[in-house]
Design an enzyme around this catalytic site. Structure first.
Site, PDB file in Angstrom:
ATOM      1  N   LYS A 107      64.894 -26.610  10.887  1.00 22.54           N
ATOM      2  CA  LYS A 107      66.057 -25.711  10.877  1.00 22.54           C
ATOM      3  C   LYS A 107      67.198 -26.437  10.215  1.00 22.54           C
ATOM      4  O   LYS A 107      67.271 -27.666  10.276  1.00 22.54           O
ATOM      5  CB  LYS A 107      66.454 -25.357  12.316  1.00 22.54           C
ATOM      6  CG  LYS A 107      67.242 -24.091  12.448  1.00 22.54           C
ATOM      7  CD  LYS A 107      66.308 -22.911  12.395  1.00 22.54           C
ATOM      8  CE  LYS A 107      66.965 -21.624  12.787  1.00 22.54           C
ATOM      9  NZ  LYS A 107      65.943 -20.612  13.073  1.00 22.54           N
TER      10      LYS A 107
HETATM   11  N1  GLU Z   1      65.124 -17.782  10.523  1.00 18.78           N
HETATM   12  C1  GLU Z   1      63.915 -17.161  10.950  1.00 18.78           C
HETATM   13  C2  GLU Z   1      63.488 -17.664  12.320  1.00 18.78           C
HETATM   14  O1  GLU Z   1      64.297 -18.121  13.107  1.00 18.78           O
HETATM   15  C3  GLU Z   1      62.824 -17.277   9.912  1.00 18.78           C
HETATM   16  C4  GLU Z   1      62.517 -18.665   9.457  1.00 18.78           C
HETATM   17  C5  GLU Z   1      61.630 -18.706   8.218  1.00 18.78           C
HETATM   18  O2  GLU Z   1      61.333 -17.668   7.686  1.00 18.78           O
HETATM   19  O3  GLU Z   1      61.294 -19.811   7.809  1.00 18.78           O
HETATM   20  O4  GLU Z   1      62.357 -17.535  12.702  1.00 18.78           O
END
Ligand code: GLU
Length: 428
Positions: A107
């Site tokens: 993240k």
């Molecule tokens: N931001 C989204 C999540 O929290 C998707 C992450 C992604 O597609 O890599 O799952």
């Protein structure tokens, strides 16, 4: 640890410790999995519109990549913290494992408020973020995606900067790109659609017909809107939407007991998904206080905004008629509120299962980008339906067999799969 009311990473570690105990993980595996493998914190200097330079704080956390390249979004938020990102990165590792896709967890974030930034300034932040981590991300290392207040345009600026530095075209380096530039059809709707596919399975297990249910939703961004669209398709009725209002710096709940009109509300939103209060009032919506969404007499609550929204303080206001909480957001329920909802027998579809549709479709996008062959939307949504249904069944059947809550069952499955990958690789 920072003195926040809820330190998200402390909560995530406490939860991990409980799961590690249930799985009887050895101490090496526990130490490896209770903290990020790698993390980056850096400054992003940006030339602002008025000629000043401003420095933004940026982060990327690669929590674990035993099952595949780290994967997860980048958030732009004024209250972003490294601990918050660590917690979300851990959740991504477990989420990708629950969804059973060959990716690890990561993240990223930038402390900023896009509401107050021009497109040029946002582009500067996006490109500056990539310049700091370009050597450590990429299709086979770490693949970022959109998250809270980041969009497909942000991903394209980031990809362009990455490709400029890397000297080639690497479309699989970012997901959530615009469809015209290598994005996947269905990616924008995937998190919300996936959530409702899981909800459909939950209602089936509870012997409740979707068309006989009502719901209240918190959040009107891409997740909330797509969840409402798919839930309406199943025949359900959304009667209230809770939504942040930037101009007033507070949230409101927009209610229409006979059911909200999604297209009408969308036509009243700005680019951040904030619904115009005056236009909603004109169109006959009742405008109630921000937290009113969770006090409605509905069968289903769909928190699809930020973390820590259902808390010890407000959980008592959720009426007894609520039978299902389907978590579209990451970490919307605090542990105290979670315990109370479990005590009351509410069926919770936990975040790492419920919102796994987003990253699952990101995986499909990577596959399409890497092979330069793009699928029709029906094919994407069909595959998403299959993945979400089987992830849901894995968790629900395990929960029933082991007499665990859905959240604990999802965590045990996710952590166990990551731990196995670490062991199989000979890391621990
Ligand atoms: N931001 C989204 C999540 O929290 C998707 C992450 C992604 O597609 O890599 O799952």
């Amino acid at each position: 640890m920072a003195a926040e009311p809820y330190n998200a990473f402390a909560i995530a570690q406490a939860h991990f410790d409980r799961v590690a105990e249930m799985l009887e993980l050895d101490s090496g595996t526990r130490t490896l999995l209770r903290q990020p493998m790698r993390e980056y914190a850096f400054s992003i200097p940006v030339r602002m519109q008025d000629g000043r330079s401003e420095v933004f704080r940026g982060f990327r956390v690669q929590y674990n990549d035993a099952r595949g390249p780290a994967k997860g979004g980048i958030r732009f938020h004024p209250l972003e913290t490294l601990d918050g990102i660590r917690a979300l990165a851990a959740a991504m590792a477990w989420k990708c494992a629950v969804a059973d896709i060959p990716l690890g967890g990561g993240k990223g974030g930038v402390v900023c408020d896009p509401h107050n930034l021009t497109p040029n300034e946002l582009e500067g932040i996006c490109r500056g973020w990539v310049r700091q981590v370009a050597r450590d991300i990429g299709p086979y290392q770490d693949v970022p995606a959109p998250d809270v207040m980041t969009t497909s345009q942000h991903m394209l600026w980031m990809l362009d900067e990455y490709e400029t530095l890397a000297g080639g075209r690497f479309p699989g380096a970012f997901t959530g790109k615009p469809v015209s530039m290598g994005g996947s059809l269905g990616r924008r709707e995937a998190t919300g659609f996936g959530l409702v596919f899981a909800l459909r399975e939950a209602l089936l297990r509870l012997h409740v017909k979707p068309e006989a249910t009502t719901a209240a939703v918190q959040g009107f961004g891409s997740v909330g809107q797509a969840a409402i669209a798919m839930y309406h398709e199943l025949g359900g009725t959304v009667i209230a939407v809770g939504c942040w209002n930037q101009a007033d710096q507070k949230s409101y709940t927009f209610r229409r007991v006979e059911g909200i009109d999604l297209d009408e509300l969308v036509s009243m939103t700005d680019r951040f998904g904030d619904i115009s209060k005056s236009r909603a009032e004109e169109a006959g919506y009742e405008v109630l206080p921000g937290e009113a969404w969770l006090e409605q007499d509905v069968d289903i609550l769909i928190p699809a905004a930020l973390e820590n929204q259902i808390t010890e303080q407000n959980v008592g206001r959720i009426p007894d008629c609520v039978r299902v909480v389907a978590e579209g957001a990451n970490g919307p329920t605090t542990p105290e509120a979670d315990r109370e909802l479990n005590r009351r027998g509410v069926y919770i579809i936990p975040d790492i299962l419920g919102n796994a549709g987003g990253v699952t479709c990101s995986y499909f996008e990577q596959v399409q980008s890497n092979t330069n062959y793009f699928w029709e939307k029906d094919e994407v949504i069909g595959k998403l339906n299959v993945k979400m249904t089987s992830a849901f069944l894995d968790v629900a059947e395990f929960a029933e067999k082991k007499k665990l809550s859905m959240r604990d069952a999802a965590y045990v499955i996710g952590v166990d799969r990551v731990a196995r990958a670490c062991r199989d690789r000979g890391w621990v």
